[in-house]
Design a protein around this motif. Sequence first.
Motif, PDB file in Angstrom:
ATOM      1  N   ALA A 125      -3.829 -49.445  44.924  1.00  0.00           N
ATOM      2  CA  ALA A 125      -2.743 -49.824  45.831  1.00  0.00           C
ATOM      3  C   ALA A 125      -2.863 -51.290  46.234  1.00  0.00           C
ATOM      4  N   LEU A 126      -4.087 -51.736  46.430  1.00  0.00           N
ATOM      5  CA  LEU A 126      -4.329 -53.127  46.798  1.00  0.00           C
ATOM      6  C   LEU A 126      -3.883 -54.062  45.681  1.00  0.00           C
ATOM      7  N   LEU A 127      -4.191 -53.699  44.445  1.00  0.00           N
ATOM      8  CA  LEU A 127      -3.782 -54.507  43.301  1.00  0.00           C
ATOM      9  C   LEU A 127      -2.266 -54.562  43.188  1.00  0.00           C
ATOM     10  N   ARG A 128      -1.616 -53.442  43.358  1.00  0.00           N
ATOM     11  CA  ARG A 128      -0.163 -53.386  43.244  1.00  0.00           C
ATOM     12  C   ARG A 128       0.509 -54.279  44.290  1.00  0.00           C
ATOM     13  N   ASN A 129       0.018 -54.212  45.535  1.00  0.00           N
ATOM     14  CA  ASN A 129       0.601 -55.020  46.604  1.00  0.00           C
ATOM     15  C   ASN A 129       0.308 -56.506  46.425  1.00  0.00           C
ATOM     16  N   ALA A 130      -0.875 -56.817  45.925  1.00  0.00           N
ATOM     17  CA  ALA A 130      -1.221 -58.217  45.665  1.00  0.00           C
ATOM     18  C   ALA A 130      -0.349 -58.790  44.556  1.00  0.00           C
ATOM     19  N   LEU A 131      -0.075 -57.993  43.528  1.00  0.00           N
ATOM     20  CA  LEU A 131       0.800 -58.422  42.445  1.00  0.00           C
ATOM     21  C   LEU A 131       2.212 -58.679  42.962  1.00  0.00           C
ATOM     22  N   ASN A 132       2.679 -57.817  43.846  1.00  0.00           N
ATOM     23  CA  ASN A 132       4.017 -58.013  44.436  1.00  0.00           C
ATOM     24  C   ASN A 132       4.069 -59.311  45.230  1.00  0.00           C
ATOM     25  N   ARG A 133       3.011 -59.586  45.965  1.00  0.00           N
ATOM     26  CA  ARG A 133       2.968 -60.818  46.775  1.00  0.00           C
ATOM     27  C   ARG A 133       2.937 -62.049  45.874  1.00  0.00           C
ATOM     28  N   LEU A 134       2.137 -62.021  44.837  1.00  0.00           N
ATOM     29  CA  LEU A 134       2.037 -63.151  43.927  1.00  0.00           C
ATOM     30  C   LEU A 134       3.331 -63.351  43.146  1.00  0.00           C
ATOM     31  N   GLY A 135       4.024 -62.247  42.876  1.00  0.00           N
ATOM     32  CA  GLY A 135       5.277 -62.342  42.132  1.00  0.00           C
ATOM     33  C   GLY A 135       6.405 -62.971  42.915  1.00  0.00           C
ATOM     34  N   GLY A 190      -5.936 -68.330  44.408  1.00  0.00           N
ATOM     35  CA  GLY A 190      -4.662 -67.719  44.768  1.00  0.00           C
ATOM     36  C   GLY A 190      -4.751 -66.204  44.813  1.00  0.00           C
ATOM     37  N   ALA A 191      -5.519 -65.624  43.883  1.00  0.00           N
ATOM     38  CA  ALA A 191      -5.696 -64.177  43.849  1.00  0.00           C
ATOM     39  C   ALA A 191      -6.400 -63.689  45.107  1.00  0.00           C
ATOM     40  N   ARG A 192      -7.463 -64.389  45.492  1.00  0.00           N
ATOM     41  CA  ARG A 192      -8.214 -63.976  46.679  1.00  0.00           C
ATOM     42  C   ARG A 192      -7.380 -64.124  47.945  1.00  0.00           C
ATOM     43  N   THR A 193      -6.582 -65.189  47.997  1.00  0.00           N
ATOM     44  CA  THR A 193      -5.714 -65.398  49.164  1.00  0.00           C
ATOM     45  C   THR A 193      -4.692 -64.270  49.288  1.00  0.00           C
ATOM     46  N   ALA A 194      -4.105 -63.875  48.150  1.00  0.00           N
ATOM     47  CA  ALA A 194      -3.110 -62.803  48.163  1.00  0.00           C
ATOM     48  C   ALA A 194      -3.740 -61.472  48.571  1.00  0.00           C
ATOM     49  N   VAL A 195      -4.923 -61.180  48.047  1.00  0.00           N
ATOM     50  CA  VAL A 195      -5.615 -59.932  48.393  1.00  0.00           C
ATOM     51  C   VAL A 195      -5.977 -59.898  49.869  1.00  0.00           C
ATOM     52  N   ASP A 196      -6.508 -61.002  50.371  1.00  0.00           N
ATOM     53  CA  ASP A 196      -6.869 -61.068  51.791  1.00  0.00           C
ATOM     54  C   ASP A 196      -5.645 -60.882  52.684  1.00  0.00           C
ATOM     55  N   ALA A 197      -4.507 -61.453  52.266  1.00  0.00           N
ATOM     56  CA  ALA A 197      -3.275 -61.331  53.059  1.00  0.00           C
ATOM     57  C   ALA A 197      -2.799 -59.883  53.096  1.00  0.00           C
ATOM     58  N   VAL A 198      -2.885 -59.192  51.961  1.00  0.00           N
ATOM     59  CA  VAL A 198      -2.474 -57.779  51.905  1.00  0.00           C
ATOM     60  C   VAL A 198      -3.370 -56.937  52.810  1.00  0.00           C
ATOM     61  N   ILE A 199      -4.669 -57.205  52.777  1.00  0.00           N
ATOM     62  CA  ILE A 199      -5.617 -56.456  53.604  1.00  0.00           C
ATOM     63  C   ILE A 199      -5.345 -56.696  55.084  1.00  0.00           C
ATOM     64  N   ASP A 200      -5.072 -57.958  55.452  1.00  0.00           N
ATOM     65  CA  ASP A 200      -4.810 -58.306  56.852  1.00  0.00           C
ATOM     66  C   ASP A 200      -3.549 -57.631  57.383  1.00  0.00           C
ATOM     67  N   GLU A 201      -2.545 -57.454  56.487  1.00  0.00           N
ATOM     68  CA  GLU A 201      -1.276 -56.872  56.918  1.00  0.00           C
ATOM     69  C   GLU A 201      -1.301 -55.346  56.931  1.00  0.00           C
ATOM     70  N   SER A 202      -2.315 -54.751  56.298  1.00  0.00           N
ATOM     71  CA  SER A 202      -2.382 -53.293  56.213  1.00  0.00           C
ATOM     72  C   SER A 202      -3.051 -52.692  57.441  1.00  0.00           C
ATOM     73  N   ALA A 203      -2.442 -51.650  57.967  1.00  0.00           N
ATOM     74  CA  ALA A 203      -2.999 -50.987  59.151  1.00  0.00           C
ATOM     75  C   ALA A 203      -4.180 -50.094  58.780  1.00  0.00           C
ATOM     76  N   GLU A 204      -4.241 -49.674  57.504  1.00  0.00           N
ATOM     77  CA  GLU A 204      -5.304 -48.776  57.051  1.00  0.00           C
ATOM     78  C   GLU A 204      -5.954 -49.333  55.792  1.00  0.00           C
ATOM     79  N   PRO A 205      -7.205 -48.949  55.512  1.00  0.00           N
ATOM     80  CA  PRO A 205      -7.873 -49.396  54.285  1.00  0.00           C
ATOM     81  C   PRO A 205      -7.103 -48.941  53.054  1.00  0.00           C
ATOM     82  N   MET A 206      -7.057 -49.793  52.027  1.00  0.00           N
ATOM     83  CA  MET A 206      -6.339 -49.469  50.799  1.00  0.00           C
ATOM     84  C   MET A 206      -7.304 -49.184  49.662  1.00  0.00           C
ATOM     85  N   GLU A 207      -6.908 -48.257  48.779  1.00  0.00           N
ATOM     86  CA  GLU A 207      -7.663 -48.054  47.549  1.00  0.00           C
ATOM     87  C   GLU A 207      -7.369 -49.231  46.627  1.00  0.00           C
ATOM     88  N   SER A 208      -8.256 -49.471  45.655  1.00  0.00           N
ATOM     89  CA  SER A 208      -8.130 -50.646  44.800  1.00  0.00           C
ATOM     90  C   SER A 208      -6.806 -50.682  44.046  1.00  0.00           C
TER      91      SER A 208
END
Length: 206
Positions: A194-204, A174-192
Amino acid sequence: MIDSLNGEVISIGLDHGVIECGGVGYRFLATPPTLGRLTRGENARVLTTMVVKEDAMTLYGFSDDDAREMFHRLTTVTGLGPKLALAALSVFEPAELAGHITAGNSKTIQSIPGVGKKMADRLVLELKDKLAGVYGTQPGASAAKSAPSQSQGASLATEQVVEALVGLGFPEKGARTAVDAVIDESAEPMESSALLRNALNRLGKK
């Protein structure tokens, strides 16, 4: 003054952790990157700073001296309290934030929740000279100059964030799926961070 905690991790939340030392559970506020390094049921050491106010005593936890030192420096800025300092360290690593401040990247600093243009300008004004040469930064230098290549950085950030989410108790799939989804939706590369924060929001939201 409580300088550090060393004991069993008995609880981890989205913004806090609890470590038991000598039969007493100490609750501390911390950033997602710091909490992501903890695992329930295992021993861990966290550096701490206690902030005492008239109505409360709050413990803040950090994974290393750089993060704690930057927290202290941030709280010297006029009008910037400990919660906002912790928010800044949730978005940027200490060296990265120092680089943006010394470079005067006010707009980038405004990506910190709760930091508007006035506060971002104040951060630059009050800390620029104090941070010159700290964490390897130089006046006017951009933190991005020392960053790894885009592909290497993305791969490293993905693995770091997945590991952090697993440490917080989320299933790896589930963690990997959420991270991959955040990366796919982002127009620019994210720092770790910011990526963690957005993945946590998605999982929440699930």
